[in-house]
Scaffold this motif. Sequence first.
Motif, short mmCIF file in Angstrom:
data_model
loop_
_atom_site.label_atom_id
_atom_site.label_comp_id
_atom_site.label_asym_id
_atom_site.label_seq_id
_atom_site.Cartn_x
_atom_site.Cartn_y
_atom_site.Cartn_z
N GLY A 337 0.81 -1.21 0.00
CA GLY A 337 0.00 0.00 0.00
C GLY A 337 0.84 1.26 0.00
N VAL A 340 2.28 1.87 -3.51
CA VAL A 340 1.27 2.45 -4.40
C VAL A 340 1.07 3.93 -4.07
CG1 VAL A 340 -1.17 2.40 -5.02
CG2 VAL A 340 0.11 0.27 -4.80
N GLY A 341 1.03 4.25 -2.76
CA GLY A 341 0.88 5.65 -2.37
C GLY A 341 2.03 6.52 -2.84
N SER A 344 1.90 7.06 -6.63
CA SER A 344 0.75 7.83 -7.09
C SER A 344 0.76 9.25 -6.54
CB SER A 344 -0.56 7.14 -6.68
OG SER A 344 -0.67 7.08 -5.27
N ALA A 346 0.28 10.08 -3.48
CA ALA A 346 -0.63 10.20 -2.33
C ALA A 346 0.15 9.96 -1.04
CB ALA A 346 -1.77 9.19 -2.46
N PRO A 348 1.62 7.94 1.70
CA PRO A 348 1.93 6.50 1.82
C PRO A 348 1.26 5.85 3.01
CG PRO A 348 3.92 7.76 1.35
CD PRO A 348 2.84 8.75 1.66
N ARG A 350 -1.55 6.58 4.55
CA ARG A 350 -2.98 6.39 4.34
C ARG A 350 -3.24 5.18 3.44
NH1 ARG A 350 -6.24 11.57 2.56
NH2 ARG A 350 -5.56 12.14 4.66
N ARG A 351 -2.46 5.08 2.36
CA ARG A 351 -2.62 3.94 1.45
C ARG A 351 -2.22 2.64 2.14
NH1 ARG A 351 -5.03 7.26 -0.82
NH2 ARG A 351 -4.95 7.88 -3.02
N ARG A 354 -5.04 1.65 4.42
CA ARG A 354 -6.19 1.17 3.64
C ARG A 354 -5.98 -0.26 3.18
NH1 ARG A 354 -7.56 3.85 -2.11
NH2 ARG A 354 -5.68 2.64 -2.63
N GLN A 355 -4.77 -0.54 2.70
CA GLN A 355 -4.47 -1.89 2.24
C GLN A 355 -4.56 -2.89 3.39
OE1 GLN A 355 -3.99 -1.67 -0.97
NE2 GLN A 355 -2.47 -3.08 -1.75
#
Length: 378
Positions: A337, A340-341, A344, A346, A348, A350-351, A354-355
């Motif tokens: 996650g 990906v953050g 993108s 965003a 890191p 928070r992502r 979320r994951q």
Amino acid sequence: MDDADHCAGGGSRPAPPRPSAAQVRRWRRRLAGERDAARIYRELAGLRSGQEREILLGLAEAEERHVAHWEALLGDDAGRPGRTGWRARTMLVLARTLGWIVVLALLQRAESRPLYERDSDAPASMAADERIHSEVVRGLAARGRARMSGTLRAAVFGVNDGLVSNIALVLGVIGGGASGPAVLLTGLSGLLAGALSMAAGEYISVNSQRELLAAAAPDDAARASLPALDVDANELALVYRARGMSADEARSRAAAALSGGRADGERRTGTGTGGADGSGAAGADVVGSGTAAALSSFLAFAVGAAVPVLPFLAGLAGIGAVAASGVLTGAALMLTGAIVGLLSGARPLRRALRQFAIGAGAAAATYLLGLAFGSAVG
């Protein structure tokens, strides 16, 4: 009039007040930050070539203008350039190990912060520079992400699917009261079945897309007919309109192909195998190989699915194995996650959370289902 009278009469300009210690500290922080930014951009430029290198060098030169501003304000208090800050050093290590896209994603967030918007010691041009820098970095990062999007998507989704599906499977059979060997067998079976399913799906998907592109590619035999067309009455414009062009543009392309050097016009207008819309062989090359996609998906899923099974493979049993499996899987989910953050642009954390929440929810649901099934059977 002597000098004293001249001063008393207001003819001389008073010396500017000496900055306070707090101002000097703040200016030094600004100076160190701009020096670090210039170093980072120059380091990234050394990893690239062509236009991307030129853009990064341009950003470095802009940061060096900001350095000159703070050095002028500080004067003798500026001091010699110190050691690169720990954040900048971390970014440089990431650039050398993980690639420049990771660092660009971090820089995009840094440049988007309103650093100089309310700083009275920084001219408005510096605040405007930072906003423009943010857009430049965003554009560079978007180009890099576009080049690696297919590979990244397959890798991250493959690993994540393996993690979530196998931890859910393992906890489901544990909830149902399965023994240690049964849990291990279930986990390994889930790894192999899921990896094979992912590989088969990716292989079929890629090859189906290649077949669709091949079906849409222009026929080479039609290209050979171009010199024999009647200039005043032909349907060449309809070819371009069928491929999505407007009527005016299609007529213009057809006229260009039929005027004078037709072979040259053919190359310019795309009447050949490439097609006016860029489909055909070139599009098939972009899609890639079905075998390569299947292999990468198999490996990515297998890597993710192996994580929940590792404690059981190591010989652990009972609550210790379950706890170790949960910790390892949770850490791996947060890592994917965060990646990906980062890529993108965003946050890191928070992502990552979320994951983790998605994986934990799936695992809890199957564990409760296993408990309910085990109690009903028992």
